[in-house]
Write an enzyme that holds these catalytic residues in place. Structure first.
Site, PDB file in Angstrom:
ATOM      1  N   GLN A 109      -0.342   4.355   4.583  1.00  0.00           N
ATOM      2  CA  GLN A 109      -0.783   5.116   3.409  1.00  0.00           C
ATOM      3  C   GLN A 109       0.378   5.363   2.450  1.00  0.00           C
ATOM      4  OE1 GLN A 109      -2.386   8.289   6.118  1.00  0.00           O
ATOM      5  NE2 GLN A 109      -4.021   8.360   4.607  1.00  0.00           N
ATOM      6  N   HIS A 129      -2.690   2.254   0.079  1.00  0.00           N
ATOM      7  CA  HIS A 129      -2.698   3.015  -1.173  1.00  0.00           C
ATOM      8  C   HIS A 129      -1.748   2.434  -2.213  1.00  0.00           C
ATOM      9  CE1 HIS A 129      -4.262   6.676   1.313  1.00  0.00           C
ATOM     10  NE2 HIS A 129      -5.174   5.748   1.122  1.00  0.00           N
ATOM     11  N   CYS A 164      -0.251  -4.385 -25.440  1.00  0.00           N
ATOM     12  CA  CYS A 164      -1.242  -3.531 -26.111  1.00  0.00           C
ATOM     13  C   CYS A 164      -0.760  -2.096 -26.310  1.00  0.00           C
ATOM     14  CB  CYS A 164      -2.549  -3.535 -25.322  1.00  0.00           C
ATOM     15  SG  CYS A 164      -2.478  -2.569 -23.794  1.00  0.00           S
TER      16      CYS A 164
END
EC number: 2.3.1.286
Length: 331
Positions: A109, A129, A164
């Site tokens: 995790q 994760h 962007c």
């Protein structure tokens, strides 16, 4: 009450008999490195986020909140970023099992990449994760190199996409985002083949990761290394479960002793400590040099400003004298 050696002997015997280990790791395996876990009442990460003025503690890892204000995450990321911490004995224990062919997989995790820094190969690691290993724009999904992102962070700027101008974040899974495809694909393959499951340093409260130890086959030897019983070890225990309510590094040391790996563990751990200590000293010196250069630049700027001010004052005085002379000539 049985000693820790007695508790762990069946685990060592299983490994000696050729069983492969699958790890399910949480933040507790990294606290020895100085990284706070998430949910401890006083020392956990969420308990120390008051300075960020968040609407709620978990907002720092909430994708919608990040899109509105990424600054709290990057304030925290400066402290958690890989390279600031050295692997613990538990991480090196995993690497030693890999070296002797006893490692099946590492489901973690954690986003700290300490398994990688300890030398565990990518093919064994499933970062459920995500991690700091790669970075993408949250809008157009273009990738940003780690070096570019680190430059932004070093300059105390929020990384923005060069395509962007959207915000860029490391590929850590935030609340509101899906887990990596690799997690589901590999677990589907591994689920029935787990022989020894070591669940370490996790509260088993975040799903779907929390469900994994309960999904392993009935023949699997499950081992919990934690401060307290959690998950299916607490609510649906199995007779063969081994519970070691101890510090993760202490358990790693004991298992290495039982497996005859204690000398190797101490050797690699001390070597890594020296390496990271040197790196830390070098980084400190670099910061000192940077600070000195900045200070010198400021001094030069101040001197230049003083010179300019003096010159301007002299020019003003000259202008006044010239004006007075012109007035006299008019008379």
């Amino acid at each position: 009450m049985p000693s820790l050696d007695d508790i762990l002997k069946p685990v060592a015997e299983a490994v000696k008999n050729g069983k492969k280990v699958t790890f399910f790791n949480g933040a507790g395996i990294s606290t020895g490195a100085g990284i706070p876990d998430f949910r401890s009442p006083d020392t956990g990460l969420y308990a120390n986020l008051a300075k960020l003025n968040l609407p709620f503690a978990e907002a720092v890892f909430d994708i919608d909140f990040f899109k509105e204000d990424p600054k709290p995450f990057y304030t925290l990321a400066e402290e958690l970023y890989p390279g600031n911490f050295a692997p613990t004995k538990f991480h090196h224990f995993i690497k030693l099992l890999q070296d002797q062919g006893s490692l099946k997989r590492v489901y973690t995790q954690n986003i700290d990449t300490l398994e990688r820094l300890a030398g565990v190969e990518d093919k064994y690691i499933v970062e459920a994760h995500g991690s700091f290993a790669s970075n993408h724009c949250v809008d157009c999904h273009k990738e940003m190199t780690t070096e570019t992102l680190k430059t932004y962070m070093k300059d105390k700027k929020i990384p923005s996409c060069q395509h962007c101008e959207g915000y860029v974040k490391p590929d850590i899974v935030f609340f509101g985002e899906g887990l990596p495809v690799k997690f589901f694909d590999l677990w589907e393959d591994d689920c029935e083949d787990v022989e020894v499951a070591i669940v370490a340093g996790t509260s088993l409260t975040v799903f779907p990761f929390a469900s994994l130890p309960g999904e392993v086959n009935k023949k699997c030897l499950r081992v919990l290394v934690n401060k307290e019983k959690v998950g299916t070890f607490k609510h649906e225990p199995r007779k063969s479960d081994i519970i070691a309510l101890h510090d993760c590094d202490i358990v790693a040391e004991k298992l290495c002793t039982l497996l005859g790996l204690d000398d190797k563990l101490n050797e690699v751990y001390e070597k890594e400590k020296i390496k990271y200590s040197k790196a830390e000293t070098k980084e400190t010196k670099m910061h000192e040099i940077e600070d000195k250069l900045k200070e010198e630049a400021h001094l030069k700027e101040d001197k230049h400003t003083t010179k300019v001010d003096k010159k301007e004052k002299q020019n003003d005085a000259n202008d006044k004298e010239l004006e007075q002379l012109i007035d006299k000539l008019k008379i």
